[in-house]
Design a protein around this motif. Structure first.
Motif, PDB file in Angstrom:
ATOM      1  N   GLN A   1       0.831  -1.204   0.000  1.00 18.65           N
ATOM      2  CA  GLN A   1       0.000   0.000   0.000  1.00 18.65           C
ATOM      3  C   GLN A   1       0.865   1.254   0.000  1.00 18.65           C
ATOM      4  OE1 GLN A   1      -3.359   0.160  -0.444  1.00 18.65           O
ATOM      5  NE2 GLN A   1      -2.905   2.324  -0.720  1.00 18.65           N
ATOM      6  N   THR A   2       1.970   1.215   0.718  1.00 16.38           N
ATOM      7  CA  THR A   2       2.910   2.342   0.711  1.00 16.38           C
ATOM      8  C   THR A   2       3.462   2.556  -0.693  1.00 16.38           C
ATOM      9  OG1 THR A   2       3.475   1.926   3.018  1.00 16.38           O
ATOM     10  CG2 THR A   2       5.034   3.243   1.733  1.00 16.38           C
ATOM     11  N   LEU A   3       3.790   1.473  -1.365  1.00 17.19           N
ATOM     12  CA  LEU A   3       4.286   1.553  -2.742  1.00 17.19           C
ATOM     13  C   LEU A   3       3.212   2.090  -3.681  1.00 17.19           C
ATOM     14  CD1 LEU A   3       6.386   1.108  -4.890  1.00 17.19           C
ATOM     15  CD2 LEU A   3       5.794  -1.324  -4.892  1.00 17.19           C
ATOM     16  N   ILE A   4       1.983   1.637  -3.520  1.00 16.96           N
ATOM     17  CA  ILE A   4       0.876   2.127  -4.356  1.00 16.96           C
ATOM     18  C   ILE A   4       0.684   3.627  -4.148  1.00 16.96           C
ATOM     19  CG2 ILE A   4      -1.629   2.030  -4.698  1.00 16.96           C
ATOM     20  CD1 ILE A   4      -1.346  -1.044  -4.027  1.00 16.96           C
ATOM     21  N   ASP A   5       0.763   4.071  -2.897  1.00 12.44           N
ATOM     22  CA  ASP A   5       0.643   5.503  -2.613  1.00 12.44           C
ATOM     23  C   ASP A   5       1.764   6.292  -3.292  1.00 12.44           C
ATOM     24  OD1 ASP A   5      -1.611   4.957  -1.084  1.00 12.44           O
ATOM     25  OD2 ASP A   5      -0.528   5.058   0.831  1.00 12.44           O
TER      26      ASP A   5
ATOM     27  N   LEU B   1       3.379   5.367  -6.005  1.00  9.76           N
ATOM     28  CA  LEU B   1       3.088   5.344  -7.443  1.00  9.76           C
ATOM     29  C   LEU B   1       1.997   6.361  -7.789  1.00  9.76           C
ATOM     30  CD1 LEU B   1       3.286   1.509  -8.036  1.00  9.76           C
ATOM     31  CD2 LEU B   1       4.730   3.229  -9.139  1.00  9.76           C
ATOM     32  N   ASP B   2       0.996   6.484  -6.930  1.00  8.97           N
ATOM     33  CA  ASP B   2      -0.057   7.488  -7.156  1.00  8.97           C
ATOM     34  C   ASP B   2       0.530   8.898  -7.214  1.00  8.97           C
ATOM     35  OD1 ASP B   2      -2.143   5.662  -7.322  1.00  8.97           O
ATOM     36  OD2 ASP B   2      -2.740   5.893  -5.222  1.00  8.97           O
ATOM     37  N   ARG B   3       1.461   9.173  -6.305  1.00  2.96           N
ATOM     38  CA  ARG B   3       2.107  10.501  -6.318  1.00  2.96           C
ATOM     39  C   ARG B   3       2.928  10.696  -7.579  1.00  2.96           C
ATOM     40  NH1 ARG B   3       2.923   8.861  -1.031  1.00  2.96           N
ATOM     41  NH2 ARG B   3       5.152   8.499  -1.380  1.00  2.96           N
ATOM     42  N   ALA B   4       3.634   9.659  -8.003  1.00  3.45           N
ATOM     43  CA  ALA B   4       4.432   9.752  -9.227  1.00  3.45           C
ATOM     44  C   ALA B   4       3.540   9.949 -10.442  1.00  3.45           C
ATOM     45  CB  ALA B   4       5.292   8.509  -9.389  1.00  3.45           C
ATOM     46  N   ILE B   5       2.413   9.250 -10.480  1.00  4.27           N
ATOM     47  CA  ILE B   5       1.459   9.401 -11.585  1.00  4.27           C
ATOM     48  C   ILE B   5       0.916  10.817 -11.611  1.00  4.27           C
ATOM     49  CG2 ILE B   5      -0.840   8.703 -12.369  1.00  4.27           C
ATOM     50  CD1 ILE B   5      -0.052   5.813 -11.364  1.00  4.27           C
ATOM     51  N   SER B   6       0.570  11.353 -10.451  1.00  2.64           N
ATOM     52  CA  SER B   6       0.065  12.734 -10.394  1.00  2.64           C
ATOM     53  C   SER B   6       1.105  13.728 -10.875  1.00  2.64           C
ATOM     54  CB  SER B   6      -0.337  13.087  -8.961  1.00  2.64           C
ATOM     55  OG  SER B   6      -1.454  12.334  -8.569  1.00  2.64           O
ATOM     56  N   ALA B   7       2.362  13.471 -10.546  1.00  2.11           N
ATOM     57  CA  ALA B   7       3.441  14.370 -10.953  1.00  2.11           C
ATOM     58  C   ALA B   7       3.673  14.318 -12.474  1.00  2.11           C
ATOM     59  CB  ALA B   7       4.731  14.017 -10.221  1.00  2.11           C
ATOM     60  N   GLU B   8       3.357  13.186 -13.103  1.00  4.65           N
ATOM     61  CA  GLU B   8       3.560  13.027 -14.536  1.00  4.65           C
ATOM     62  C   GLU B   8       2.434  13.641 -15.369  1.00  4.65           C
ATOM     63  OE1 GLU B   8       6.056  11.801 -16.496  1.00  4.65           O
ATOM     64  OE2 GLU B   8       7.194  11.789 -14.631  1.00  4.65           O
ATOM     65  N   LYS B   9       1.263  13.771 -14.769  1.00  3.82           N
ATOM     66  CA  LYS B   9       0.140  14.318 -15.508  1.00  3.82           C
ATOM     67  C   LYS B   9       0.336  15.801 -15.717  1.00  3.82           C
ATOM     68  CE  LYS B   9      -3.249  10.906 -14.117  1.00  3.82           C
ATOM     69  NZ  LYS B   9      -4.465  10.643 -13.352  1.00  3.82           N
ATOM     70  N   PRO B  10       0.039  16.285 -16.918  1.00  5.45           N
ATOM     71  CA  PRO B  10       0.202  17.719 -17.168  1.00  5.45           C
ATOM     72  C   PRO B  10      -0.786  18.520 -16.315  1.00  5.45           C
ATOM     73  CG  PRO B  10      -0.802  16.622 -19.075  1.00  5.45           C
ATOM     74  CD  PRO B  10      -0.453  15.562 -18.076  1.00  5.45           C
ATOM     75  N   ALA B  11      -0.328  19.664 -15.840  1.00  5.66           N
ATOM     76  CA  ALA B  11      -1.198  20.539 -15.055  1.00  5.66           C
ATOM     77  C   ALA B  11      -2.290  21.088 -15.974  1.00  5.66           C
ATOM     78  CB  ALA B  11      -0.376  21.681 -14.457  1.00  5.66           C
ATOM     79  N   SER B  12      -3.520  21.036 -15.479  1.00 10.66           N
ATOM     80  CA  SER B  12      -4.615  21.570 -16.295  1.00 10.66           C
ATOM     81  C   SER B  12      -4.658  23.081 -16.174  1.00 10.66           C
ATOM     82  CB  SER B  12      -5.951  20.944 -15.877  1.00 10.66           C
ATOM     83  OG  SER B  12      -6.110  20.998 -14.477  1.00 10.66           O
ATOM     84  N   ALA B  13      -4.991  23.709 -17.259  1.00 12.26           N
ATOM     85  CA  ALA B  13      -4.981  25.177 -17.325  1.00 12.26           C
ATOM     86  C   ALA B  13      -6.203  25.786 -16.718  1.00 12.26           C
ATOM     87  CB  ALA B  13      -4.857  25.630 -18.771  1.00 12.26           C
TER      88      ALA B  13
END
Length: 64
Positions: free
Chosen positions: A46-50, A52-64
């Motif tokens: 679960q710590t690893l999944i959390d 990965l979730d943060r890494a995925i959020s960091a990879e997504k482009p910021a919405s304008a």
């Protein structure tokens, strides 16, 4: 979707599958040794999944 984001999502999906297997052990009739190992592995995954979730959020482009 870029290759890095795709890789992170695949890794997350695999870790969720692994976590679910440990949840099944925790839900089964109690066996102290199995439950203790499953609990520790569940928390680790679960710590690893959390993370990965943060890494995925960091990879997504910021919405304008």
């Amino acid at each position: 979707m870029n290759a890095r984001l795709d890789m992170l999502n695949k890794a997350r999906d695999r870790m969720i599958e692994d976590r679910d297997e440990h949840a099944k052990v925790l839900a089964a009739p109690f066996d102290r040794d199995k439950a203790e190992r499953a609990r520790n592995k569940f928390v680790e995954l679960q710590t690893l999944i959390d993370a990965l979730d943060r890494a995925i959020s960091a990879e997504k482009p910021a919405s304008a």
